[in-house]
Design an enzyme around this catalytic site. Structure first.
Site, PDB file in Angstrom:
ATOM      1  CD  GLU A  49       9.353  45.541  60.053  1.00  0.00           C
ATOM      2  OE1 GLU A  49       9.538  44.809  59.060  1.00  0.00           O
ATOM      3  OE2 GLU A  49       8.717  46.576  59.988  1.00  0.00           O
ATOM      4  CG  ASP A  60       9.236  40.081  50.816  1.00  0.00           C
ATOM      5  OD1 ASP A  60       9.234  41.257  51.222  1.00  0.00           O
ATOM      6  OD2 ASP A  60       9.124  39.101  51.566  1.00  0.00           O
TER       7      ASP A  60
END
Lengths: 262, 402
Positions: A49, A60
Site C-alpha cells: 500500500e 493518522d
C-alpha cells in the site's frame, strides 16, 4: 475475481495470512521511498500500500503525520505515487494506494483510477470515503477494474457492515481499534470481532490494520484474518535516515509472524 | 412553506455538504443526528434551551443603531445585532449550549472542541463548567500565542487546553487533532463543533442553534420600520453568518453579504477568502470550497483574525454562493482594522476583529447605496480579546511612539 482476490486466496491456500505493508510516498525522499517499497517486497511483503501524503491526515498518528509532512515539505507530488505503484508491481507485489479522498477528487476519480491501473495498481483504500458518499468513486473504479477497499471499525453497525462489505472489492479493511494509525502494545479482542462481523455480512476476505507492529501480534491476527496490515512500524523502521536494512529486518519479523513463526 | 430556503436539512446543500469521514465515526454521527432530530421537537429540551438563552446568555440580544459610525458609510442607516453582549462574549454560546445539552442527553461526560480565536473554546469551557462536563480544547499553537488571554480564560473555567504544534499550527490543525481525539474516545466523548462546517449533522445543527440571531433581528428590524436592505456578517467557517442569514433567506429584497478575510489581499495569496479564491473539494468531512493547490493539498490561510483564519467554509454558504442568494466579499486586514478603530472611536463599542470584517463591508456597501439604505450588521463578538493585537497594529502600547 480480481488479481488481488486471487493473490489473497493463493496465500490462504498456503495456510498463512498475507502481509500488507504501507509506506507514504516521498518519505524520507521520493527515490528512497520507492527503493523502500521494493525492499519491503524483497523482505516478504505480499501486498504493498502506498500513500500519497496529504496536508490534513485526520486518521493518522504522529509517525505517519511526521512522514507525510516531511514528504510534502520536500515537494512530493501525487504523480510520485504512481511511480511507487509501478515499482511495487514490477517487484512482484499486488500494489494498492491508500489515499485521502480530496487528492483523488482533485485529480478526478476517473483519472485517478485510470492512472493507477496504467501504473499496474489494482486497488484503492479510502480512509475518509465510505460507500454512502463514495458512489462516484465506486463507479469510476469499477469502470477501470480497480478494487474498492473500504474500512470497517469496531463501531460499525450491522447495517453499515452490510453496506461496507457489499461495496468492497479485494478485501474489507478491518480496523482493530477505535483510533488513529500507530503502534499499540497489544491488538485487542475488537479486531477479531470486526473480522467475524464482516464475515457474517458476507465478506470473503478480511484484513486487519491499525496497531500491528510485532511478529507476535501478526501471528495472533493471522489466526483469524486473511491479511495483516502494517504501516507505522515500517515507517518508523525506515526513519528520517531511510534505513532500508532496518526496514527489511522489521518486514522479515512480520513476514515470519503471518506464517505463525513468531 | 413550499420553496423556502430556510432551515435546509442537509446532509447535502445542493452538491455541497455530506459526510466524508472515517467509518469509525459514522455510528457516532448517526447517533448525534438521531439525538438532535428527537431533541429539537422535544419540549423538555427546547424549553431548557430557551430558558438558558433568557437567563444565562442574556437573550434576546439588542440591536443598536450607530449613526456616528454610519456617517462614514455613505450616511446609510446602520444597525448592529449585538451578539457581542452575550455571556462569554460572542455568538458562540448559542451553539455551545445546544450541543452541551445534547451531550447530556447522549449520556456522555466529556466534550472536546477546536478553537481559533478562542471564542468557541471559551464558550465550550463555559458550558462545560455550567453542565459539569469534562472539557478538552484543541487550539493551534500559533493561536495560543496570539490569543494568550483566552487560553488563560479557558483554563480558569476548568478546561484543559492542548496546543497543536502540527501543520500550520492554526484552526485547521486544531480540527484535525480534535477529530483524532474523537475517533479514539467516541464512546465517552462528544465533539462540540464550533462552526457550520464539518460532516452532517454539524452544518445544519449549528445553523439551527445560531438561527436565533436572524429570527430576533428580523423581528427587531420590522418593529423599527421594516426589513433592512442588506444583512452583513463575517465568514470564517460561517456560523454567525449562516445564523444571521437564515430567517432572511426568503426575503428576496434583503441582500445577504458574507465578509471573508482577505488578509494581505486575495491577489497576494496570503488570505482566507475561501469563496473568493478557492474551489470545490473535501476538507474536514464535507464537500465545500477549499483553499487548495492544484493537487488538492490544503493551502495555508492567513488573516489577522484567528477566528477567520481557516482555508474552508461551511457547505451551506457555498450553496448560497452557487445559487446566487448570498454574496461573499473579501475584506483585507487593513480594511477590517480601520473599521475596528472607527467603531471604537465613533460609538464606544470595541468589536472583535472577526466582526470588524463585516463592519468594513458595511462601510463599502453604505457608500454604494447612500443614505436611503438600511444595513444590519452582526457584531458577532466583542474585542476585549483583541486589545493586545489591535494595540500592536496601531502602535499604541506604552514605549511605542509616545
Amino acid at each position: 475475481m480480481s488479481a488481488l482476490e486471487d493473490r489473497i486466496d493463493e496465500i490462504r491456500a498456503q495456510g498463512r495470512a498475507a502481509l500488507i505493508g504501507y509506506l507514504p510516498v516521498g518519505y524520507p525522499d521520493v527515490d528512497t521511498s520507492i527503493a523502500a517499497v521494493v525492499a519491503m517486497v524483497e523482505a516478504g511483503v505480499d501486498i504493498v500500500e502506498v500513500g500519497p501524503p496529504y496536508s490534513d491526515p485526520m486518521m493518522d498518528g504522529p509517525v505517519i503525520q511526521h512522514a507525510a509532512a516531511t514528504a510534502l515539505e520536500r515537494g512530493v507530488r501525487v504523480d510520485d505515487t504512481f511511480r511507487a505503484v509501478r515499482a511495487a508491481a514490477d517487484a512482484g507485489a499486488q500494489a494498492l494506494v491508500m489515499s485521502y479522498c480530496n487528492l483523488m477528487l482533485s485529480r478526478g476519480y476517473d483519472r485517478f483510477a485510470a492512472d493507477l491501473r496504467a501504473a499496474g495498481g489494482v486497488g484503492v483504500i479510502t480512509p475518509d470515503l465510505t460507500p454512502d458518499t463514495g458512489q462516484e468513486w465506486i463507479d469510476a473504479a469499477r469502470a477501470h477494474e480497480v478494487d474498492t477497499i473500504f474500512l470497517a471499525a469496531p463501531s460499525t453497525t450491522r447495517e453499515r457492515m452490510h453496506l461496507t462489505v457489499g461495496a468492497s472489492r479485494g478485501f474489507v479493511y478491518a480496523t482493530s481499534l477505535m483510533g488513529v494509525t500507530g503502534e499499540r502494545a497489544s491488538v485487542g479482542d475488537a479486531a477479531a470481532q470486526v473480522v467475524a462481523a464482516a464475515r457474517d455480512a458476507g465478506a470473503a476476505r478480511v484484513c486487519v490494520g491499525l496497531g500491528v507492529s510485532t511478529g507476535a501480534q501478526a501471528a495472533q491476527v493471522a489466526t483469524y484474518a486473511d491479511g495483516v496490515i502494517v504501516g507505522s512500524a515500517f515507517v518508523k523502521a525506515l526513519g528520517d535516515g531511510g534505513d532500508l536494512a532496518a526496514l527489511k529486518a522489521k518486514v522479515a519479523e512480520l513476514a515470519a509472524g503471518v506464517r505463525g513463526d513468531a | 412553506m413550499t420553496g423556502s430556503l430556510q432551515q435546509a436539512p442537509g446532509p447535502f446543500f445542493g452538491e455541497f455538504g455530506g459526510r466524508f469521514v472515517p467509518e469509525a465515526l459514522m455510528a457516532a454521527l448517526d447517533e448525534l443526528t438521531d439525538a438532535y432530530e428527537k431533541a429539537r421537537i422535544d419540549p423538555v429540551y427546547t424549553d431548557e434551551l430557551t430558558r438558558l438563552a433568557l437567563e444565562y446568555t442574556g437573550r434576546p440580544s439588542i440591536v443598536t443603531e450607530v449613526p456616528r459610525f454610519a456617517r462614514h458609510a455613505g450616511g446609510a442607516r446602520v444597525w448592529l445585532k449585538r451578539e457581542d453582549l452575550n455571556h462569554s462574549g460572542s455568538h458562540k454560546i448559542n451553539n455551545v449550549l445546544g450541543q452541551a445539552l445534547l451531550t447530556k442527553r447522549l449520556g456522555k461526560q466529556r466534550v472536546i472542541a477546536e478553537t481559533g480565536a478562542g471564542q468557541h473554546g471559551v464558550a465550550t469551557a463555559t458550558a462545560a463548567a455550567l453542565m459539569d462536563l469534562e472539557c478538552v480544547i484543541y487550539m493551534g499553537e500559533e493561536d495560543t500565542e496570539r490569543q494568550a488571554l483566552n487560553v488563560a480564560r479557558m483554563r480558569l473555567l476548568g478546561a484543559e487546553v492542548i496546543p497543536v504544534a502540527t501543520g500550520t499550527r492554526t484552526l485547521r490543525d486544531a480540527i484535525n487533532e480534535a477529530f483524532r481525539d474523537w475517533v479514539a474516545n467516541v464512546d465517552t466523548t462528544n465533539y462540540v463543533f464550533g462552526t457550520a462546517a464539518g460532516p452532517h449533522p454539524f452544518p445544519a445543527m449549528v445553523r439551527d442553534f445560531q438561527r436565533v440571531i436572524s429570527v430576533e433581528a428580523r423581528e427587531q428590524m420590522l418593529e423599527r420600520g421594516g426589513l433592512p436592505d442588506a444583512v452583513l456578517a463575517c465568514v470564517g467557517g460561517g456560523s454567525n453568518a449562516i445564523g444571521s442569514f437564515d430567517a432572511f433567506l426568503d426575503d428576496d429584497s434583503v441582500r445577504l453579504i458574507g465578509c471573508e478575510a482577505a488578509g494581505d489581499g486575495v491577489d497576494t495569496g496570503r488570505h482566507a477568502a475561501t469563496l473568493t479564491g478557492g474551489r470545490p473539494g473535501i476538507l474536514h468531512g464535507s464537500r465545500s470550497y477549499i483553499l487548495q493547490d492544484e493537487e488538492g493539498q490544503t493551502q495555508p490561510s492567513h488573516s489577522i483574525s484567528a477566528g477567520l483564519d481557516y482555508p474552508g467554509v461551511g457547505p451551506e454558504h457555498t450553496w448560497l454562493h452557487s445559487i446566487g442568494r448570498a454574496e461573499y466579499w473579501p475584506v483585507t486586514d487593513a480594511e477590517a482594522m480601520d473599521a475596528f478603530r472607527l467603531l471604537c472611536r465613533t460609538e464606544g463599542i470595541l468589536p472583535a476583529i472577526e466582526s470588524s470584517h463585516a463592519l468594513a463591508g458595511a462601510i463599502t456597501l453604505g457608500k454604494e447605496l447612500g443614505p436611503d439604505a438600511t444595513l444590519l450588521v452582526t457584531l458577532s463578538g466583542r474585542g476585549d480579546k483583541d486589545v493586545q493585537q489591535a494595540a500592536e497594529w496601531f502602535d499604541m502600547l506604552p514605549g511605542g511612539d509616545a
